[in-house]
Design a protein around this motif. Structure first.
Motif, PDB file in Angstrom:
ATOM      1  N   PHE A 160     -11.266   6.512   4.419  1.00 33.53           N
ATOM      2  CA  PHE A 160     -11.296   5.805   5.703  1.00 33.53           C
ATOM      3  C   PHE A 160     -11.006   6.803   6.830  1.00 33.53           C
ATOM      4  N   ILE A 191      -4.800  -2.977   0.193  1.00 27.05           N
ATOM      5  CA  ILE A 191      -6.259  -2.860   0.060  1.00 27.05           C
ATOM      6  C   ILE A 191      -6.622  -2.818  -1.423  1.00 27.05           C
ATOM      7  N   GLY A 192      -7.498  -3.737  -1.845  1.00 26.53           N
ATOM      8  CA  GLY A 192      -7.959  -3.736  -3.225  1.00 26.53           C
ATOM      9  C   GLY A 192      -7.552  -4.996  -3.966  1.00 26.53           C
ATOM     10  N   GLY A 194      -8.820  -5.730  -7.312  1.00 22.91           N
ATOM     11  CA  GLY A 194      -9.214  -5.640  -8.721  1.00 22.91           C
ATOM     12  C   GLY A 194      -8.046  -6.109  -9.579  1.00 22.91           C
ATOM     13  N   THR A 196      -5.540  -4.566 -10.643  1.00 18.15           N
ATOM     14  CA  THR A 196      -4.258  -4.073 -10.151  1.00 18.15           C
ATOM     15  C   THR A 196      -3.774  -4.902  -8.972  1.00 18.15           C
ATOM     16  N   GLY A 197      -4.651  -5.084  -7.983  1.00 12.34           N
ATOM     17  CA  GLY A 197      -4.275  -5.875  -6.809  1.00 12.34           C
ATOM     18  C   GLY A 197      -3.840  -7.275  -7.217  1.00 12.34           C
ATOM     19  N   ARG A 216     -12.499  -6.736  -0.140  1.00 16.69           N
ATOM     20  CA  ARG A 216     -13.943  -6.530   0.030  1.00 16.69           C
ATOM     21  C   ARG A 216     -14.724  -7.435  -0.929  1.00 16.69           C
ATOM     22  N   LYS A 335     -17.595  -7.459 -14.598  1.00 15.20           N
ATOM     23  CA  LYS A 335     -16.513  -6.522 -14.276  1.00 15.20           C
ATOM     24  C   LYS A 335     -15.377  -6.915 -15.193  1.00 15.20           C
ATOM     25  N   ARG A 358     -15.409  -7.291   3.926  1.00 13.82           N
ATOM     26  CA  ARG A 358     -16.856  -7.138   3.743  1.00 13.82           C
ATOM     27  C   ARG A 358     -17.544  -7.486   5.068  1.00 13.82           C
ATOM     28  N   ALA A 385      -4.769  -0.194  -3.730  1.00 15.04           N
ATOM     29  CA  ALA A 385      -5.032  -0.512  -5.145  1.00 15.04           C
ATOM     30  C   ALA A 385      -6.534  -0.355  -5.314  1.00 15.04           C
ATOM     31  N   PHE A 388     -10.051   3.967  -9.466  1.00 17.98           N
ATOM     32  CA  PHE A 388     -10.052   5.293 -10.092  1.00 17.98           C
ATOM     33  C   PHE A 388     -11.472   5.869 -10.160  1.00 17.98           C
ATOM     34  N   ASN A 505     -18.070   2.592  -7.730  1.00 15.23           N
ATOM     35  CA  ASN A 505     -16.975   2.604  -6.748  1.00 15.23           C
ATOM     36  C   ASN A 505     -16.763   3.983  -6.123  1.00 15.23           C
TER      37      ASN A 505
HETATM   38  P1  NA7 Z   1     -10.699  -1.540  -9.443  1.00 15.87           P
HETATM   39  O1  NA7 Z   1     -11.022  -2.583 -10.417  1.00 15.87           O
HETATM   40  O2  NA7 Z   1     -11.671  -0.407  -9.282  1.00 15.87           O
HETATM   41  O3  NA7 Z   1     -10.451  -2.251  -8.039  1.00 15.87           O
HETATM   42  C1  NA7 Z   1     -10.397  -1.513  -6.846  1.00 15.87           C
HETATM   43  C2  NA7 Z   1     -10.327  -2.457  -5.683  1.00 15.87           C
HETATM   44  O4  NA7 Z   1     -10.287  -1.685  -4.479  1.00 15.87           O
HETATM   45  C3  NA7 Z   1     -11.548  -3.369  -5.579  1.00 15.87           C
HETATM   46  O5  NA7 Z   1     -11.142  -4.612  -5.106  1.00 15.87           O
HETATM   47  C4  NA7 Z   1     -12.385  -2.642  -4.539  1.00 15.87           C
HETATM   48  O6  NA7 Z   1     -13.296  -3.457  -3.863  1.00 15.87           O
HETATM   49  C5  NA7 Z   1     -11.310  -2.132  -3.615  1.00 15.87           C
HETATM   50  N1  NA7 Z   1     -11.814  -1.043  -2.798  1.00 15.87           N
HETATM   51  C6  NA7 Z   1     -12.190   0.184  -3.207  1.00 15.87           C
HETATM   52  N2  NA7 Z   1     -12.641   0.894  -2.156  1.00 15.87           N
HETATM   53  C7  NA7 Z   1     -12.558   0.081  -1.076  1.00 15.87           C
HETATM   54  C8  NA7 Z   1     -12.869   0.235   0.303  1.00 15.87           C
HETATM   55  N3  NA7 Z   1     -13.402   1.375   0.743  1.00 15.87           N
HETATM   56  N4  NA7 Z   1     -12.650  -0.796   1.129  1.00 15.87           N
HETATM   57  C9  NA7 Z   1     -12.122  -1.939   0.663  1.00 15.87           C
HETATM   58  N5  NA7 Z   1     -11.801  -2.161  -0.624  1.00 15.87           N
HETATM   59  C10 NA7 Z   1     -12.020  -1.148  -1.477  1.00 15.87           C
HETATM   60  O7  NA7 Z   1      -9.289  -0.847  -9.757  1.00 15.87           O
HETATM   61  P2  NA7 Z   1      -7.990  -1.522 -10.365  1.00 15.87           P
HETATM   62  O8  NA7 Z   1      -6.916  -0.508 -10.268  1.00 15.87           O
HETATM   63  O9  NA7 Z   1      -7.744  -2.848  -9.801  1.00 15.87           O
HETATM   64  O10 NA7 Z   1      -8.345  -1.773 -11.869  1.00 15.87           O
HETATM   65  C11 NA7 Z   1      -8.845  -0.729 -12.695  1.00 15.87           C
HETATM   66  C12 NA7 Z   1      -8.733  -1.131 -14.126  1.00 15.87           C
HETATM   67  O11 NA7 Z   1      -7.372  -0.964 -14.559  1.00 15.87           O
HETATM   68  C13 NA7 Z   1      -9.018  -2.558 -14.444  1.00 15.87           C
HETATM   69  O12 NA7 Z   1     -10.370  -2.851 -14.536  1.00 15.87           O
HETATM   70  C14 NA7 Z   1      -8.305  -2.759 -15.762  1.00 15.87           C
HETATM   71  O13 NA7 Z   1      -9.088  -2.233 -16.807  1.00 15.87           O
HETATM   72  C15 NA7 Z   1      -7.089  -1.924 -15.594  1.00 15.87           C
HETATM   73  P3  NA7 Z   1     -14.837  -3.573  -4.388  1.00 15.87           P
HETATM   74  O14 NA7 Z   1     -14.743  -4.412  -5.618  1.00 15.87           O
HETATM   75  O15 NA7 Z   1     -15.277  -2.157  -4.697  1.00 15.87           O
HETATM   76  O16 NA7 Z   1     -15.575  -4.169  -3.276  1.00 15.87           O
END
Ligand code: NA7
Length: 567
Positions: A160, A191-192, A194, A196-197, A216, A335, A358, A385, A388, A505
């Motif tokens: 960002f 932020i995030g 997935g 973890t979040g 997002r 996912k 979004r 969050a 990776f 990602n």
């Molecule tokens: P994830 O599943 O890769 O989630 C990352 C989150 O961060 C996801 O909601 C993304 O939204 C968000 N993200 C990433 N980049 C951005 C930007 N630039 N702006 C806004 N939001 C963003 O990682 P986790 O740590 O939650 O989980 C990983 C694995 O660990 C999980 O699958 C389990 O196996 C255990 P997006 O979906 O890309 O729109």
């Protein structure tokens, strides 16, 4: 390790049989298993403790989404009988103390060098050895290298604008501080959303003054129904462990639950709604195993996805927030399914706000907060969050060079290519644990890790018994396997989601479906057959030359996988 002159340069360097990179679940077991063969093994670990994923991911609410009794080693009957788990889904803390117990119990620590990151591994063709370098200046010659570097170990903060200008506290969940973080009285931006979040948000909401979640993409989440393990339940599983473990090893996903025979498209709505409700109440990943057609048929998938959305709307009081939380842009299960505890309820709290980035993207991180295209948020703490650089990120950050000095980064410029997720052609005696092209992240990782380590241990034993010193994948076998991995992935709905399984990602990362979706049991059979057939698709050699007539056609007739076995 011992000190010896390098066969090619004559310079005195440390030397051992095997360097293992990483002291997580994979590295610990690799050390134990390979050491039991009489091999001299040296493990390097970047952290100041063992545990890998469970060492780094200490964020509030961190918990495994596989049940504790199944997310554990099976290699020691005493260990699995004596260790007492306390909850259905283990916390990070509990898994970490289990792994520390394993490190102590099997006297692993003496061969693990902590706070030491491997920076390079270069194959010396004349010496038939790998030269491994660390950030502490070690240089070790090893016959074999085992990359137990984890699939989710290189955390990512998106670029960002202004991201480094923030003056408040800033954390990534994958690199969480060891001391507890105090959110009381603070305005927290998160932020995030997935897995973890979805775990961390409910916990942080309990103490933060204000929690603003920047989402997002909404995700599907199933209630964990976590609870303390009742002693009777634990005893029962332990009494049947051998049979249960066997079922896990031959299953599609490394869990002792089979995908049901029934198809949602073949049932009337009253029947499937009742079944889905029952599975929802039971909670956990088995929810997605209720129907065999959910992973492969879009109509079937839509029925289950609709059911989950109806649950979100039932739970979240504000209808606009509920709609924002409903996933609509990808099939359920394409996912990694999230397992939640009080996640959706958290949005009923007065101190929690959901922002849809979004439609109003993050434009800038400022010294005092975050600005979207619509407004500015003043924040004391910013939590990322954001995931990776999965499966390949950590391997490619190490300067790995195979025959002819060819860098792995160059070999994988268009995406990872492996034979069985175990080896890369041109990189002799270098093994990856749960690498791309193996079931890996689509499975119960402990089951897949044990299978890989056992295969590698048998492979080294067989090499030594045959007076050979080198094994490497043939390029043709690698190509056949990569095509099979892609073909099987394309039979499922997985490629329809922009997930980290595809590298989607990470900006600029090649879009390749990295894990093997054919299932843990089927994959294990392939690996076993390759071994039984004299390491088909590999060439084994000694300094005198190749020992086997190379047979690259290992998987020319790979047909065992069918749509019905997709998970
Ligand atoms: P994830 O599943 O890769 O989630 C990352 C989150 O961060 C996801 O909601 C993304 O939204 C968000 N993200 C990433 N980049 C951005 C930007 N630039 N702006 C806004 N939001 C963003 O990682 P986790 O740590 O939650 O989980 C990983 C694995 O660990 C999980 O699958 C389990 O196996 C255990 P997006 O979906 O890309 O729109």
């Amino acid at each position: 390790m011992s000190e010896q002159p390098s066969p090619s340069t004559g310079k005195v360097v440390s030397s051992c049989d095997v360097v293992v990179v990483g002291a997580g679940i994979g590295g610990l077991y690799a050390l134990h298993r390979l050491r039991s063969l009489g091999l001299d093994v040296q493990v390097f670990e970047a952290g100041d403790g063992v545990g890998g994923t469970w060492y780094w991911n200490r964020y509030p609410g961190a918990r495994c989404d596989v049940e504790s009794l199944f997310y554990s080693y099976s290699f020691s009957a005493e260990l699995e009988q004596e260790w007492e788990w306390t909850e259905r889904y283990p916390t990070q803390r509990e898994i970490l103390s289990y792994l520390n117990h394993v490190a102590d119990r099997f006297e692993l620590r003496r061969d693990i060098r902590l706070e030491t990151r491997v920076t390079a591994a270069v194959y010396d063709e004349a010496a038939r050895r790998w030269s491994v370098t660390t950030d502490r200046g070690d240089q070790v010659m090893a016959q074999f290298v085992v990359m137990a570097t984890g699939c989710l170990s290189t955390w990512q903060i998106p670029a960002f604008p202004g991201v480094d200008s923030f003056q408040g506290e800033r954390y990534h969940t994958g690199n969480w501080p060891h001391d507890p973080v105090d959110f009381a009285g603070k305005r927290v931006g998160f932020i995030g959303t997935g897995s973890t979040g979805i775990q961390a948000i409910p916990q942080i909401a309990k103490t933060a003054r204000q929690l603003t979640v920047f989402q997002r993409t909404p995700n599907y989440a199933i209630p964990a129904r976590n609870a303390p393990l009742r002693p009777g339940d634990q005893r029962e599983v332990k009494a049947r462990y051998r049979e249960i473990r066997e079922r896990m090893r031959t299953s599609p996903s490394g869990l002792p639950f089979a995908v049901a025979e029934r198809a949602v498209l073949e049932e009337p709505p009253d029947l499937y709604l009742e079944a889905l409700e029952e599975a929802w109440q039971a909670g956990g990943p088995p929810f997605l195993m209720m129907y065999r057609d959910v992973a492969v048929a879009e109509d079937a998938n839509a029925i289950v996805a609709d059911f989950v959305r109806s649950k979100i709307r039932e739970t979240v009081r504000d209808p606009a927030t509920a709609e924002l939380l409903c996933p609509i842009d990808h099939p359920i299960g394409s996912k990694r399914i999230c397992i939640e505890i009080e996640y959706f309820e958290t949005y009923n709290r007065d101190n929690v706000e959901l922002v849809d980035v979004r439609h109003s993207p993050v434009e800038e991180i400022t010294p005092t907060g975050l600005r979207t295209s619509e407004r500015t948020y003043e924040l004391d703490v910013l939590v990322f969050a954001t995931g990776f650089d999965a499966m390949t990120g950590t391997l490619l950050r190490i300067d790995i060079r195979g025959r002819g000095g060819v860098p792995l980064r160059e070999r994988w410029a268009d995406g990872p290519r492996t034979y069985l997720g175990l080896q890369v052609a041109g990189f002799p005696n270098l093994f990856t644990i749960t690498g791309p092209g193996s079931p890996s992240v689509l499975s119960n990782m402990v089951v897949s890790i044990e299978q890989h380590v056992d295969w590698i241990a048998d492979c080294i034993t067989d090499l030594r018994a045959a007076n050979l010193d080198t094994i490497e994948a043939l390029p043709e076998a690698e190509t056949i396997w990569v095509e099979h991995v892609n073909e099987v992935g394309a039979m499922t709905l997985y490629p329809k989601a922009n997930s980290w399984y595809l590298g989607a990602n990470i900006p600029g990362k090649p879009r390749i479906f990295m894990p093997y979706v054919g299932g843990v049991g089927v994959y294990r059979q392939y690996c076993d057959e390759v071994r039984e057939a004299g390491y088909q698709g590999f060439v084994r050699s000694s300094p005198a030359g190749p020992a086997d007539a190379p047979s690259p056609r290992a998987f020319a007739t790979v047909t065992r996988y069918s749509k019905a076995s997709a998970t």
